[in-house]
Design an enzyme around this catalytic site. Structure first.
Site, PDB file in Angstrom:
ATOM      1  N   ASN A 196     -13.271   1.533   8.928  1.00 24.14           N
ATOM      2  CA  ASN A 196     -12.574   0.631   9.633  1.00 24.14           C
ATOM      3  C   ASN A 196     -13.024  -0.962   9.817  1.00 24.14           C
ATOM      4  OD1 ASN A 196     -10.286  -0.582  11.268  1.00 24.14           O
ATOM      5  ND2 ASN A 196      -9.700   0.787  12.339  1.00 24.14           N
TER       6      ASN A 196
ATOM      7  N   LYS B 195     -15.772   0.290  12.477  1.00 25.21           N
ATOM      8  CA  LYS B 195     -16.185   1.901  12.649  1.00 25.21           C
ATOM      9  C   LYS B 195     -16.178   1.903  11.822  1.00 25.21           C
ATOM     10  CE  LYS B 195     -12.404   1.382  16.508  1.00 25.21           C
ATOM     11  NZ  LYS B 195     -11.115   1.056  16.259  1.00 25.21           N
TER      12      LYS B 195
ATOM     13  N   HIS C  38       0.288   2.172  12.426  1.00 26.33           N
ATOM     14  CA  HIS C  38      -0.277   3.721  12.687  1.00 26.33           C
ATOM     15  C   HIS C  38       0.920   4.744  12.047  1.00 26.33           C
ATOM     16  CE1 HIS C  38      -0.309   1.711  17.434  1.00 26.33           C
ATOM     17  NE2 HIS C  38      -1.096   1.590  16.617  1.00 26.33           N
TER      18      HIS C  38
ATOM     19  N   GLY D 150      -2.006   4.826  22.376  1.00 30.89           N
ATOM     20  CA  GLY D 150      -3.756   3.941  22.441  1.00 30.89           C
ATOM     21  C   GLY D 150      -3.824   2.788  23.233  1.00 30.89           C
ATOM     22  N   ASN D 151      -4.799   1.649  23.384  1.00 33.73           N
ATOM     23  CA  ASN D 151      -4.462   0.228  22.781  1.00 33.73           C
ATOM     24  C   ASN D 151      -3.153   0.364  23.079  1.00 33.73           C
ATOM     25  OD1 ASN D 151      -5.716  -1.275  25.473  1.00 33.73           O
ATOM     26  ND2 ASN D 151      -7.064  -2.387  23.200  1.00 33.73           N
ATOM     27  N   GLY D 152      -2.489   0.177  21.176  1.00 30.37           N
ATOM     28  CA  GLY D 152      -1.826  -0.424  20.771  1.00 30.37           C
ATOM     29  C   GLY D 152      -0.710   0.892  20.657  1.00 30.37           C
TER      30      GLY D 152
ATOM     31  N   ARG E 138      -0.918  -5.849  24.796  1.00 22.49           N
ATOM     32  CA  ARG E 138       0.388  -7.246  23.534  1.00 22.49           C
ATOM     33  C   ARG E 138       1.797  -6.701  24.364  1.00 22.49           C
ATOM     34  NH1 ARG E 138      -0.629  -3.688  18.401  1.00 22.49           N
ATOM     35  NH2 ARG E 138      -3.266  -4.399  17.967  1.00 22.49           N
TER      36      ARG E 138
ATOM     37  N   GLY F 184      -4.901   8.206  23.144  1.00 24.23           N
ATOM     38  CA  GLY F 184      -5.622   7.859  23.947  1.00 24.23           C
ATOM     39  C   GLY F 184      -5.219   8.278  25.250  1.00 24.23           C
TER      40      GLY F 184
ATOM     41  N   ASN G 257      -3.659  12.236  26.740  1.00 25.12           N
ATOM     42  CA  ASN G 257      -4.564  12.459  28.706  1.00 25.12           C
ATOM     43  C   ASN G 257      -3.709  11.762  29.763  1.00 25.12           C
ATOM     44  OD1 ASN G 257      -6.678  12.941  26.557  1.00 25.12           O
ATOM     45  ND2 ASN G 257      -6.915  11.128  26.332  1.00 25.12           N
TER      46      ASN G 257
ATOM     47  N   GLU H  70      -6.177  10.236  12.676  1.00 23.02           N
ATOM     48  CA  GLU H  70      -6.114   8.839  11.607  1.00 23.02           C
ATOM     49  C   GLU H  70      -7.811   9.427  10.152  1.00 23.02           C
ATOM     50  OE1 GLU H  70      -6.056   6.099  14.783  1.00 23.02           O
ATOM     51  OE2 GLU H  70      -4.112   5.586  13.578  1.00 23.02           O
TER      52      GLU H  70
END
Ligand code: AMP
Length: 407
Positions: A24, A31, A192, A221-223, A252, A342, A346, A395
């Site tokens: 990625n 990543k 996503h 998640g962060n997005g 965002r 995330g 959690n 993913e």
């Protein structure tokens, strides 16, 4: 201990394996995950980050080890060569990967499935650059660097937008002049997709509703985005032409009134670039709280009584619930709401607050199951109504599976 640069191993000196490398590549990071598809397990994963800066570094993690080194040269070819060299030196990669799977952010209207990379595919990804000017060039650079380094290894592109190509025009069109859609491709694409497709399919299997189902998945998640899935097909989703639309995210804004651009221009003299930057990087949970984009930090602050953190959490949960309500209109039945990412996997607080805001749907949360992120199936609800499920997104594994399936 920095590694010596290895020369690129060639196919002639190696045997092929069921190893699949998933890449990625972003504008300042790469990543990667290495999978052993014989056992469907992740052998190692890592991150080359802060590329292009003095702090560029490569981190690799595997079952019983971790490795970190500084990167002095940040071009994609060097970084990708180094990733394969480090995997090899650490005895994690014994044969060249059988195939390399790439996450590609934008496939426009061209790609509704993963594809083997060819010159034609590269040209089409290039055509989608206007739609994802930050992401697609980086994705392309990663593919091209590996194609040059290892021309004999097939590469597969898996698109974030592909799963949402099943959206009907009523769901994907903006009510702006139609020619903007025809000529510039102005429409909702959604993102996503790999995650929504996976967790919805997984929920359907776990709940025994594989044939007919209506599921809403929330990838937090962060997005953040949510998606309505009917019988395995995306019907509607919250992100739009770009990943800025929809839910409140880490930095965002999600939805704002489009009139905001003109207002800020008139009031503060901000040009389009300034407003866009503000909406992408200084808004969301960070902008509202003035504290952090990280949910753990914000929950801790809210627990200590920091009002702006509490406010940010309330906005996040209400906006999410409101969108879930809207997505339900794309379905004829609702069997399950899935939380992933995330935060979704959690945060019992976020899940409980969202469910509270969705009282009208008849979800019944089991507090004890919610506290431990679900039972064996991930279920955190009780009673006969629609189920609430927590499912870990995978993913990278999905990209590896898609890549293997194509060759
Ligand atoms: P992701 O982008 O999927 O890695 O998710 C990152 C987000 O998940 C960050 O905002 C984290 O703070 C959040 N997160 C991770 N673990 C927890 C947790 N235990 N409670 C709340 N948020 C969490």
């Amino acid at each position: 201990m920095p590694l010596r640069m290895n020369s690129t191993p060639t196919l002639s000196g190696w045997t092929m394996s069921q190893n699949i490398l998933v890449i990625n590549s972003g504008s300042s990071s790469v990543k990667f995950s290495l999978f052993d598809m014989t056992h469907q397990t992740e052998t190692a994963s890592g991150l080359a980050e802060r590329l292009g800066s003095d702090a560029a570094a490569l981190t690799l993690r595997w079952a019983d080890g971790e490795y970190r080194q500084a990167l002095h040269d940040s071009d994609y070819a060097t970084v990708l060569t180094q990733i394969i060299a480090v995997l090899t030196e650490q005895q994690l990669l014994h044969h060249l990967p059988k195939v390399i799977g790439h996450r590609v952010v934008h496939g426009g209207e061209v790609f509704s499935d993963p594809v083997i990379v060819t010159d034609e595919v590269l040209a089409s990804i290039r055509q989608c650059i206007a739609l994802a000017p930050l992401h697609n060039p980086a994705n392309l650079a990663g593919i091209e660097a590996l194609a040059t380094l290892y021309p004999d290894i097939p590469q597969v592109a898996v698109f974030d937008t592909a799963f949402h190509q099943s959206l009907a025009p009523k769901a994907f069109l903006y009510a702006v002049p139609y020619k903007l859609y025809e000529q510039q491709g102005v429409r909702r694409y959604g993102f996503h997709g790999v995650s929504h497709q996976y967790v919805a399919a997984e929920a359907a299997t776990r709940l025994g509703i594989s044939a007919q189902h209506g599921i809403i998945s929330a990838h937090l998640g962060n997005g953040c985005s949510a998606c309505a899935v009917a019988n395995g097909q995306s019907m509607d989703t919250t992100m739009g032409m770009t990943p800025l639309e929809g839910l409140v995210m880490g930095t965002r804004s999600g939805d704002v009134d489009p009139g905001l651009h003109q207002f800020l221009y008139q009031q503060k003299g901000w040009d389009v670039e300034t407003v866009t930057n503000m909406l992408n990087k200084e808004s969301g949970m960070l902008g509202l709280s003035g504290l952090s984009n990280d949910m753990r930090t914000l929950e801790a602050a809210a627990n200590e009584g920091v009002e702006r953190a509490q406010l940010a959490l309330a906005v996040f949960c209400f906006r999410l619930a409101r969108h879930i309500g809207g997505l339900a209109t794309a379905l004829t039945r609702l069997d399950a709401l899935v939380f992933t990412g995330g935060i979704g996997e959690n945060s019992r607080f976020i899940r409980a607050t969202v469910i509270e805001n969705l009282a009208i749907f008849g979800f019944r949360l089991d507090n004890e199951l919610n506290a431990r992120n679900g039972d064996m199936l991930g279920v955190i609800s009780t009673g006969p109504g629609p189920k609430v499920v927590v499912i870990e997104t995978k993913e990278e594994l999905m990209i590896a599976r898609a890549a293997l399936a194509l060759i």
